[in-house]
Scaffold this active site. Structure first.
Site, PDB file in Angstrom:
ATOM      1  N   PHE A  50      -2.094  -3.320  -0.544  1.00 34.68           N
ATOM      2  CA  PHE A  50      -3.375  -3.333  -1.278  1.00 34.68           C
ATOM      3  C   PHE A  50      -4.339  -2.249  -0.803  1.00 34.68           C
ATOM      4  O   PHE A  50      -5.545  -2.371  -0.996  1.00 34.68           O
ATOM      5  CB  PHE A  50      -4.034  -4.721  -1.187  1.00 34.68           C
ATOM      6  CG  PHE A  50      -3.083  -5.863  -1.377  1.00 34.68           C
ATOM      7  CD1 PHE A  50      -2.445  -6.044  -2.600  1.00 34.68           C
ATOM      8  CD2 PHE A  50      -2.787  -6.729  -0.343  1.00 34.68           C
ATOM      9  CE1 PHE A  50      -1.537  -7.081  -2.782  1.00 34.68           C
ATOM     10  CE2 PHE A  50      -1.883  -7.764  -0.513  1.00 34.68           C
ATOM     11  CZ  PHE A  50      -1.256  -7.937  -1.737  1.00 34.68           C
TER      12      PHE A  50
ATOM     13  N   GLU B  24      -4.090  -0.881  -9.912  1.00 33.02           N
ATOM     14  CA  GLU B  24      -5.503  -1.145  -9.648  1.00 33.02           C
ATOM     15  C   GLU B  24      -6.323  -1.631 -10.842  1.00 33.02           C
ATOM     16  O   GLU B  24      -7.193  -2.483 -10.685  1.00 33.02           O
ATOM     17  CB  GLU B  24      -6.160   0.130  -9.084  1.00 33.02           C
ATOM     18  CG  GLU B  24      -5.659   0.499  -7.711  1.00 33.02           C
ATOM     19  CD  GLU B  24      -6.007   1.935  -7.351  1.00 33.02           C
ATOM     20  OE1 GLU B  24      -5.536   2.863  -8.061  1.00 33.02           O
ATOM     21  OE2 GLU B  24      -6.752   2.138  -6.399  1.00 33.02           O
TER      22      GLU B  24
ATOM     23  N   THR C  85      -7.946  11.676  -6.811  1.00 34.46           N
ATOM     24  CA  THR C  85      -8.987  12.672  -7.094  1.00 34.46           C
ATOM     25  C   THR C  85      -8.822  13.909  -6.213  1.00 34.46           C
ATOM     26  O   THR C  85      -9.358  14.961  -6.530  1.00 34.46           O
ATOM     27  CB  THR C  85     -10.393  12.066  -6.926  1.00 34.46           C
ATOM     28  OG1 THR C  85     -10.489  11.497  -5.624  1.00 34.46           O
ATOM     29  CG2 THR C  85     -10.627  10.995  -7.978  1.00 34.46           C
TER      30      THR C  85
ATOM     31  N   ARG D 208     -14.923   7.835  -5.717  1.00 33.00           N
ATOM     32  CA  ARG D 208     -14.342   7.081  -6.828  1.00 33.00           C
ATOM     33  C   ARG D 208     -15.314   6.015  -7.344  1.00 33.00           C
ATOM     34  O   ARG D 208     -15.282   5.652  -8.522  1.00 33.00           O
ATOM     35  CB  ARG D 208     -12.992   6.470  -6.464  1.00 33.00           C
ATOM     36  CG  ARG D 208     -12.241   5.876  -7.653  1.00 33.00           C
ATOM     37  CD  ARG D 208     -10.802   5.475  -7.339  1.00 33.00           C
ATOM     38  NE  ARG D 208      -9.861   6.563  -7.510  1.00 33.00           N
ATOM     39  CZ  ARG D 208      -9.172   6.807  -8.635  1.00 33.00           C
ATOM     40  NH1 ARG D 208      -9.324   6.042  -9.693  1.00 33.00           N
ATOM     41  NH2 ARG D 208      -8.327   7.820  -8.696  1.00 33.00           N
TER      42      ARG D 208
ATOM     43  N   PHE E 150     -10.162   1.341  -4.788  1.00 32.46           N
ATOM     44  CA  PHE E 150     -10.616   2.480  -3.990  1.00 32.46           C
ATOM     45  C   PHE E 150     -12.056   2.872  -4.309  1.00 32.46           C
ATOM     46  O   PHE E 150     -12.348   4.038  -4.574  1.00 32.46           O
ATOM     47  CB  PHE E 150      -9.659   3.642  -4.285  1.00 32.46           C
ATOM     48  CG  PHE E 150      -9.537   4.664  -3.195  1.00 32.46           C
ATOM     49  CD1 PHE E 150      -8.889   4.373  -2.007  1.00 32.46           C
ATOM     50  CD2 PHE E 150     -10.046   5.947  -3.356  1.00 32.46           C
ATOM     51  CE1 PHE E 150      -8.743   5.334  -1.019  1.00 32.46           C
ATOM     52  CE2 PHE E 150      -9.913   6.915  -2.364  1.00 32.46           C
ATOM     53  CZ  PHE E 150      -9.248   6.603  -1.194  1.00 32.46           C
TER      54      PHE E 150
ATOM     55  N   GLU F 171      -2.697   2.009   3.996  1.00 32.63           N
ATOM     56  CA  GLU F 171      -2.650   3.436   3.662  1.00 32.63           C
ATOM     57  C   GLU F 171      -2.920   4.270   4.921  1.00 32.63           C
ATOM     58  O   GLU F 171      -2.176   5.187   5.234  1.00 32.63           O
ATOM     59  CB  GLU F 171      -3.670   3.761   2.560  1.00 32.63           C
ATOM     60  CG  GLU F 171      -3.618   5.229   2.144  1.00 32.63           C
ATOM     61  CD  GLU F 171      -4.383   5.521   0.858  1.00 32.63           C
ATOM     62  OE1 GLU F 171      -4.698   4.575   0.104  1.00 32.63           O
ATOM     63  OE2 GLU F 171      -4.658   6.706   0.605  1.00 32.63           O
TER      64      GLU F 171
END
Lengths: 492, 784
Positions: B248, B733, B462, B330, B364, B252
């Site tokens: 989730f 997402e 992005t 974001r 995010f 990361e």
């Protein structure tokens, strides 16, 4: 009295017998499974009995000699407590030929797993459900899953699987049905009335067979920690890593889990589980049913005990508020000598109960409701199910000819101990049973309680809600809908 | 010409289509292993003999200088093999993912949050390591910690440069608008609560080599971080992950420290080392979703149409930058959700606080952007006494005009009108809303609310360069296929979907495709499996690899059998070579004998995208995913308790690669979003200690929190307007934000207590307490 003792424990693990001659008293079942036996299907998600990833089944002969299987969280269950039991893990479900069990197949067919980490625990919870109710309703399914967290699926496919599991034909024999007779006779054979006494010093563990043996053991070792369901003590080990030995285990003590109806009410032995207590208390005090359904999940309700919930003295234990309101007494045993105190007097202050060294909670007596008495109990928590109370309030009121003639009100989460609202009671007794009386009594809450702010709720919210629970109690007695019912038809 | 061998040609007749091709529902590749407990997670792996276990020693203050560190008792504790501190790190004591050098493995001179790692104990057992950890004696010179966003007001420090998005003259538009209002919304953070906690196991190898098994969404970054910390080149480090028990976004960057410590210890002690923190340590020491304080100032006309808007998105980032730059970016990219702003200015403020460094979490920053935007819509609706849905419609992006975003990308694939219209009808929104308003007039204590909210979510990293992926496909001489790519499987079904794509390309049954563990040794320089991009990127790379091999097979067969390449057709476990059928395996075997290479690497980079952050313009997103949800709730106005009565969802996944798996993402994302906005509350005390650090105190949704009626549909008519993998759309997402409908339905129920005249400004998470307090505020406002 002569007591035979034994210096090992024995239990059945899936299809094998395990005998342990040495055992760390605080060894958890989960660590034993994963590290000792390399049975890694059972997962650790939280090590505090709250996520259910470690769910396994424990089979035992109940007080009627019937072989029953219950879900437990193996992360906070000590191995020693399994003496004479049958432990069933996820590895036991699949057929020897590789065929999935219907519960497993339903989960596959309905996409009930994503990351898969919670899945073995969910399968075990559903397996326990399937054994007792192959065609469960949605409320029943949700209740069976109260002790299992899934972070991926949103549960919907798991519910669909639970509804479909009965439709899947069983290709190979259900393992627990196939071996039922064998297990029953093995467990019966192990019921020898022996006390187990293993290890020394802090590593000593004692499993007394009888109440007398318990009283003797505890009197001789007053610094020992008593372990009942280990839903609290388990965390002292897994989270706080506290040295708590020697340990005296009490769940196997014969007679300590007795439930009887007495002249005046109901007598509950200290080691009666929430599950078993709920079945009885809900009959006598119908408001208790929904309340008990919100204590932990099935796993915790199966393990945790009424005696433990009282003896640990927590200000937010779920059972003391209703039991205090009902006028329950607690009977303590000190080396065979008994004394009985009103439950509210047992709680002296935070972390301090009226319990002497070597003394233990043996039973609780709860009076029946008298004519014209009403009883209501409510719990407020951030999440509806499997959460610890922000506050809980219980109300027993005698209403005669439109007047309140007696009142016992108790709250948890509002003070350092579970505590009666004596000022509120005084503001009610002798007055009309009316909304005006209720409103006039509300300021008295501030004389009774000065609640804390913490992560479960602010002081303001606790106070406001405590008052509103009295309002709710009144409104509901008037027939007004004043609380939410998820499955209105079922809960009505 | 060689003579054709008619191999089991009768069998070919049976297969009209392959099993498990693209666009069909297919179970998760590991489902049968999940349900039996046979799926292997890192903690389940057979450990090498002599495996040691590590435990991190965490700071007990939130802000302070370290005065002394006495670890003698730790070293002397039973079972302890050694202790590591910053001085034991052979390379650099830094694991900052964006290279800002603000995130040490071990704190050296100061600690900046409660729970910051200072040392690690390495012991014979995990239990011994944990117990030894408690024996550390560390003294600090404490400084007052900056915990909350509001604490930063006097001295706001940014952990990373802020972003401004602007189009038109927002100040002027606000001045000239017929109506104007402003407000503030508080949006809480969220713990990932992946069921499998963080874990890494490192096995030392020859020379400087080390192999690391890490529960990570980003094996390449773990590889780079471990190399950096060990002071060895990346080629000395191999990172492997077969599956993780939920990520989730929490894995990361947040797995880096556990991998780094395991690797340093493994090299130091020459033994395998596993580091698996307890759940409490995991929750205290690893980052979470950013909480935000959003200020808004909006000008609008009598129809509720926005004319100008000004936003400030202030975020609690914690003590280091981590991914806070792109996360707060974001948030701004989604301050428009599905709405056109004629004039807009939006600014981010990524704030330093003495809390754990916040990180990626599904969406995010986008969800925080969206939820604040929807608050503004609500404000306008209450100000004008309109149904919020009407205000939404008035502001939706147009298809031909009113279609430029605050970052100057033109929305070219807008389907929000159709999605919302269909959901409005299928959920019977209008009639139910009328019923609810009638119900609320009669019911004194229980009140109801309903809301239909849209989602538009931009797909692509992005940071444009992350939009690349690699895959490796081998075909063995028996026709079985080995598939590998850079994406990680965390339950989302990525491996299944990519395998379906490969099966479809070769026209072979899915069970002929072996899905293999992600490893930096097979596919290098991968991006995180994040930003919903896993299938888009890795699926395309795998398709490219498969097509390369297929093209070689075609070229071989065309040459070998002397038939036109166009006459060679792959269909349902067979290949027609100029009208002569043979099995896929037979063709492969013949190609092998003819020395045709049967292995290929595939590579993909997303086209069209570009982004100039300094100017705030570009096309950061390849396309958008859309969806809408309608939720109905009941609240108890005495206690603030609530329940979700019904939710209807219509979500756009383009042409679904696997409807069953996509549906699972939509349902699961919604419930996770609902948890974020309702019961999941992160609570720090005044000393900066997180007190909701385990499931006993941090409450994610249970089965009994689901909407009582839960209807989820995929927009079956949708196809991606862009040439994304097989015209599907990303799904990880976007559905998360469908849960805004629950928050707003709660808000409506609250608003009913003051006859819908006042916007309740219900902040998130809307715990029962916040709901009750909102009711009290409305009472007070109504009385005033």
């Amino acid at each position: 009295m002569t007591l035979s003792t034994r210096t090992h424990i024995r239990f059945r693990l899936n299809d094998r017998t395990v005998t342990l001659n040495t055992l760390r008293p605080t060894e958890t079942l989960l660590d034993f499974l994963r590290l000792e036996r390399r049975l890694t299907g059972t997962k650790e998600g939280c090590a505090e009995g709250d996520c259910g990833a470690c769910t396994v089944l424990v089979g035992r002969l109940n007080r009627d000699g019937v072989l029953v299987y219950e879900t437990v969280t193996s992360c906070i269950r000590f191995v020693a407590s399994l003496d004479g039991c049958h432990v069933v893990t996820i590895e036991h479900l699949k057929g020897k030929d590789g065929t999935l069990h219907p519960v497993q197949q339903a989960m596959v067919d309905h996409h009930g797993s994503q990351c898969g980490f919670c899945t073995p625990g969910i399968v075990m919870a559903l397996y326990a459900l399937w054994m007792r109710d192959a065609h469960p309703s949605r409320p029943t399914i949700e209740k069976a899953l109260q002790g299992n967290l899934c972070r991926c699926t949103g549960y919907e496919p798991i519910i669909r699987a639970a509804e479909a599991m009965a439709e899947i034909s069983q290709k190979t024999a259900d393992p627990l049905q196939a071996e039922r007779d064998e297990v029953r006779s093995q467990l019966a054979e192990w019921q020898t009335g022996e006390t187990v006494d293993m290890g020394d010093g802090a590593d000593r563990l004692i499993l007394p067979a009888s109440i007398d043996a318990l009283a003797q053991s505890f009197a001789a070792n007053p610094k020992a920690t008593i372990v009942a369901g280990s839903t609290d003590v388990g965390l002292w080990v897994t989270k706080q890593m506290r040295p708590i030995g020697p340990l005296i285990f009490v769940k196997q003590v014969e007679g300590l889990d007795a439930i009887e109806e007495t002249d005046g009410g109901i007598r509950i032995g200290a080691t009666v589980s929430y599950t078993d207590a709920s079945a009885v208390l809900s009959e006598t005090y119908p408001a208790m049913r929904a309340y008990f359904d919100r204590i932990g999940g099935d796993q915790v309700r199966n393990m945790g005990t009424i005696g433990g919930n009282i003896a640990n003295g927590s200000p937010i234990g779920d059972t003391p508020p209703p039991l205090i309101a009902l006028g329950a007494t607690v009977t303590l045993n000190n080396a065979g000598t008994h004394r009985t105190v009103p439950l509210e007097e047992f709680f002296i202050d935070y972390g301090n109960q009226d319990r002497q060294p070597g003394e233990f909670v043996e039973r609780i007596d709860i009076p029946k409701l008298r004519n014209n008495e009403i009883f209501a109990v409510y719990k407020i928590s951030k999440r509806r199910d499997e959460d610890i109370s922000a506050l809980a309030g219980a109300f027993k009121l005698m209403i005669e000819a439109g007047r309140i003639t007696d009142a016992r009100i108790a709250f948890g989460g509002m003070a350092a101990t579970p505590k009666r609202a004596r000022h509120v009671e005084a503001a009610l007794v002798g007055r009309d049973w009316s909304i005006e009386t209720i409103e006039a009594a509300l300021p008295a809450f501030e004389s009774d309680y000065q609640p804390l702010s913490d992560w479960r709720a602010s002081s303001d919210y606790r106070m406001m809600t405590a008052k509103n629970l009295l309002r709710r109690c009144f409104l509901e007695q008037q027939g007004e809908t004043a609380s939410l019912k998820r499955f209105a038809a079922v809960e009505a | 010409m060689n003579e054709m061998k008619p191999i089991r040609s009768e069998a070919f007749e049976a297969d009209a289509t392959i099993r498990g091709g693209a666009h069909v529902s297919q179970r998760h590749d590991s489902a049968h292993k999940h349900v039996t407990g046979e799926a292997v997670y890192i903690d389940d792996m057979v450990e090498p003999i002599g495996t040691l276990h590590g435990c991190l020693g965490l700071s007990t203050v939130a802000n302070g200088a370290i005065l002394s560190v006495d670890l003698h008792a730790v070293r002397a504790a039973p079972g302890v093999v050694g202790v590591l501190t910053a001085v034991d790190i052979p390379g650099e004591n830094d694991i900052s993912p964006t290279g800002r050098h603000d995130e040490p493995v071990f704190a050296e001179t100061e600690v900046l949050f409660h729970g910051q790692p200072i040392f690690a104990v390495i012991a014979e057992t995990r239990d011994a390591a944990r117990r030894a950890c408690l024996k550390a004696e560390i003294t600090y010179e404490e400084r007052p910690p900056v915990i909350d966003i509001l604490d930063t007001a006097d001295d706001p420090r940014l952990v990373t440069p802020p972003l401004t998005l602007a189009r038109g003259d927002a100040a002027q538009a606000l001045e000239s608008a017929p109506h104007r209002l402003d407000g503030t919304m508080r949006i809480g953070g969220q713990d990932h609560f992946y069921l499998e906690g963080q874990i890494a196991m490192a096995i030392p190898g020859e020379d400087g080599d080390v192999q690391v098994f890490s529960s990570t969404q980003h094996p390449s970054e773990v590889q780079h971080m471990v190399a950096h910390v060990l002071g060895v080149p990346s080629n000395a480090v191999t990172v492997e992950v077969r599956r993780i028990g939920g990520g989730f976004g929490g894995k990361e960057t947040q797995g880096n420290i556990f991998a780094a410590v395991a690797a340093v210890a493994a090299k130091r002690f020459g033994r395998a080392v596993k580091v698996r923190p307890d759940r409490d340590d995991d929750m205290v020491a690893t980052g979470k979703r950013h909480d935000f304080l959003v200020d808004y100032d909006v000008g609008f006309d009598a129809d509720g149409r926005i004319q100008g808007i000004d936003y400030t998105y202030a975020a609690r980032c914690g003590y280091s930058s981590d991914l806070s730059g792109p996360v707060t970016d974001r948030a701004l990219f989604h301050c428009d959700n599905a709405y056109y702003y004629p004039a807009v200015k939006a600014v981010s403020a990524p704030l330093f606080t003495n809390t754990v460094s916040n990180t990626a979490f599904r969406g995010f920053g986008g969800p925080q952007g969206v939820v604040a935007c929807e608050r503004v819509i609500e404000e306008i609706a209450y100000a004008l006494a309109k149904d919020p849905l009407e205000v939404r419609r008035a502001n939706f992006y147009g298809t031909d005009d009113r279609n430029v975003t605050p970052y100057h990308q033109t929305v070219e694939d807008n389907v929000i009108h159709r999605v919302v219209d269909e959901l409005e009808a299928s959920s019977d929104y209008q009639a139910r809303r009328a019923d609810i308003i009638a119900f609320n007039r009669e019911s004194r204590i229980i009140k109801r609310g309903i809301a239909l909210t849209p989602v538009k979510f931009g797909i692509s990293f992005t940071a444009t360069h992350f939009n690349q992926a690699g895959a490796l496909v081998h075909v063995y001489t028996d026709g079985s296929v080995h598939l590998n790519h850079g994406g990680t499987e965390m339950g989302q079904g990525l491996f299944t979907k990519v395998a379906q794509i490969v099966a479809e390309e070769f026209q072979i049954d899915l069970d002929r495709v072996k899905i293999t563990a992600t490893t930096t040794g097979k596919v290098p320089n991968t991006s995180a499996t994040a930003a919903s991009s896993g299938t888009d990127l890795n699926g395309m790379a795998a398709q490219v690899a498969a097509r390369t091999i297929k093209d070689r097979l075609i070229a071989f067969a065309a040459d070998f059998y002397d038939v036109p390449a166009e006459s060679i057709v792959f269909s349902a476990n067979r290949v027609d070579v100029g009208g002569h059928p043979m099995s896929f395996a037979e063709l492969v075997k013949q190609a092998y004998v003819a020395r045709v290479q049967l292995s290929a690497a595939g590579f993909y980079k997303t086209p069209k995208i570009h982004w100039d952050r300094d100017k705030g313009t570009g096309r950061p997103f390849y396309y958008y995913a859309y969806g809408a949800a309608c939720s109905e709730v009941s609240i108890d106005t005495l206690t603030g308790e609530y329940q979700v009565e019904r939710t209807d969802i219509l979500h756009d996944v383009g042409k679904s690669l696997n409807p069953a798996i996509d549906l699972g993402q939509v349902e699961g994302g919604f419930i996770q979003g609902m948890g974020w906005l309702t019961t999941e509350e992160l609570w720090w005390d005044s000393k900066g200690r997180l007190r909701t650090h385990a499931p006993s105190t941090y409450k994610i949704p249970l089965a009994s929190d689901r909407p009582l009626i839960f209807n989820t549909r995929l927009a079956e008519w949708s196809e991606n307007a862009e040439r994304a993998i097989r015209r599907s759309k990303a799904v990880g997402e976007p559905p998360f934000m469908l849960a805004v409908s629950v928050l707003e339905a709660l808000s409506m129920a609250v608003a009913s207590t003051a006859d819908y005249r006042i916007c309740p400004r219900l902040d998130a998470p809307a715990t029962p307490e916040r709901v009750l307090m909102a009711i009290e505020r409305l009472k007070a406002a109504g009385a005033a």
